[in-house]
Design a protein around this motif. Structure first.
Motif, short mmCIF file in Angstrom:
data_model
loop_
_atom_site.label_atom_id
_atom_site.label_comp_id
_atom_site.label_asym_id
_atom_site.label_seq_id
_atom_site.Cartn_x
_atom_site.Cartn_y
_atom_site.Cartn_z
N SER A 133 -39.87 37.65 30.08
CA SER A 133 -40.71 37.16 28.66
C SER A 133 -40.74 35.68 28.64
N GLY A 134 -39.67 34.89 29.36
CA GLY A 134 -39.91 33.69 29.33
C GLY A 134 -38.95 32.78 28.14
N TYR A 135 -38.02 33.83 27.64
CA TYR A 135 -37.19 33.47 26.57
C TYR A 135 -36.24 32.72 26.79
N GLY A 136 -35.87 32.62 28.31
CA GLY A 136 -34.61 31.94 28.83
C GLY A 136 -35.05 30.27 28.58
N ASP A 137 -36.37 29.76 28.30
CA ASP A 137 -36.60 28.58 28.23
C ASP A 137 -36.37 28.26 26.90
N VAL A 138 -36.18 29.02 25.90
CA VAL A 138 -36.13 28.82 24.44
C VAL A 138 -34.59 28.15 24.16
N THR A 139 -34.90 26.95 23.39
CA THR A 139 -33.68 26.33 23.04
C THR A 139 -32.75 26.74 21.83
N VAL A 140 -31.37 26.75 22.51
CA VAL A 140 -30.67 27.57 21.35
C VAL A 140 -30.31 26.34 20.37
N VAL A 141 -30.44 26.58 18.91
CA VAL A 141 -30.27 25.67 17.74
C VAL A 141 -29.24 25.96 17.02
N GLY A 142 -28.13 26.86 17.47
CA GLY A 142 -27.06 26.92 16.72
C GLY A 142 -26.93 28.50 16.47
N SER A 143 -26.28 28.85 15.59
CA SER A 143 -25.85 30.62 15.23
C SER A 143 -26.74 30.97 14.33
N TRP A 144 -26.81 32.39 14.32
CA TRP A 144 -27.66 32.97 13.26
C TRP A 144 -27.33 32.58 11.80
N THR A 145 -26.05 32.40 11.69
CA THR A 145 -25.48 32.09 10.35
C THR A 145 -25.35 30.60 9.95
N GLU A 146 -25.46 29.75 11.04
CA GLU A 146 -25.35 28.41 11.07
C GLU A 146 -26.29 27.56 12.00
N PRO A 200 -21.46 33.32 23.62
CA PRO A 200 -21.54 31.64 24.18
C PRO A 200 -21.50 31.23 25.61
N GLU A 201 -20.89 32.49 26.62
CA GLU A 201 -20.76 32.22 27.97
C GLU A 201 -22.36 32.61 28.50
N GLN A 202 -23.11 33.00 27.60
CA GLN A 202 -24.76 33.22 28.03
C GLN A 202 -25.60 31.97 27.63
N ILE A 203 -24.99 31.06 26.99
CA ILE A 203 -25.84 29.77 26.67
C ILE A 203 -25.23 28.69 27.52
N THR A 204 -26.45 28.16 28.34
CA THR A 204 -26.23 27.08 29.33
C THR A 204 -26.09 25.88 28.86
N PRO A 205 -25.50 24.88 29.58
CA PRO A 205 -25.25 23.71 29.06
C PRO A 205 -26.37 22.72 28.61
N LEU A 264 -34.44 29.17 18.96
CA LEU A 264 -33.84 30.49 18.34
C LEU A 264 -32.29 30.09 17.98
N ALA A 265 -31.65 30.72 17.04
CA ALA A 265 -30.45 30.80 16.51
C ALA A 265 -29.82 32.35 16.66
N ASN A 288 -28.42 24.24 26.44
CA ASN A 288 -28.76 24.91 25.34
C ASN A 288 -29.87 25.88 25.32
N LYS A 289 -29.93 26.37 26.74
CA LYS A 289 -30.79 27.71 26.70
C LYS A 289 -30.02 28.96 26.99
N ILE A 290 -30.89 30.17 26.93
CA ILE A 290 -30.08 31.46 27.01
C ILE A 290 -30.39 31.65 28.60
N ASP A 291 -29.26 32.21 29.18
CA ASP A 291 -29.19 32.42 30.58
C ASP A 291 -30.22 33.59 30.68
N PRO A 292 -31.14 33.48 31.65
CA PRO A 292 -32.32 34.57 31.75
C PRO A 292 -31.40 35.97 32.15
N GLU A 293 -30.42 35.83 32.76
CA GLU A 293 -29.59 37.37 32.97
C GLU A 293 -29.33 37.84 31.83
N PHE A 294 -29.21 37.36 30.76
CA PHE A 294 -28.99 37.81 29.24
C PHE A 294 -30.00 38.96 29.19
#
Length: 84
Positions: free
Chosen positions: A43-56, A21-26, A14-15, A28-34
């Motif tokens: 939903s389990g989306y805390g296991d989704v890898t962050v692949v950058g930002s929406w525009t980049e 940024p403080e809700q992204i773990t080292p 997910l981008a 590159n996962k989204i903190d489940p607390e978000f």
């Protein structure tokens, strides 16, 4: 992300555009607390890898996940050839 969840798609990357940024773990996962106060809670989306930002988004990070399908809602042409 909402449509993917409703369609029961297996989201691996997910981008995000609204995750601070403080809700992204080292890792590159989204903190489940978000998601704790949203309908994505549990939903389990805390296991989704962050692949950058929406525009980049990072084409390298996306390709490393070897996704079956890439859905892109930002229509800039950067990286299109590489992702194709």
């Amino acid at each position: 992300l909402e449509l993917a969840w409703v369609l029961d798609m297996n989201v691996v990357g997910l981008a995000p555009g609204r995750v601070p940024p403080e809700q992204i773990t080292p890792e590159n996962k989204i903190d489940p607390e978000f998601f704790a106060d949203s309908f994505f809670a549990g939903s389990g989306y805390g296991d989704v890898t962050v692949v950058g930002s929406w525009t980049e988004p990072s084409a390298e990070a996306i390709l490393a996940l070897q996704p079956d399908l890439i859905i892109r809602t930002y229509w800039g042409q950067e990286g299109f050839e590489q992702l194709s």
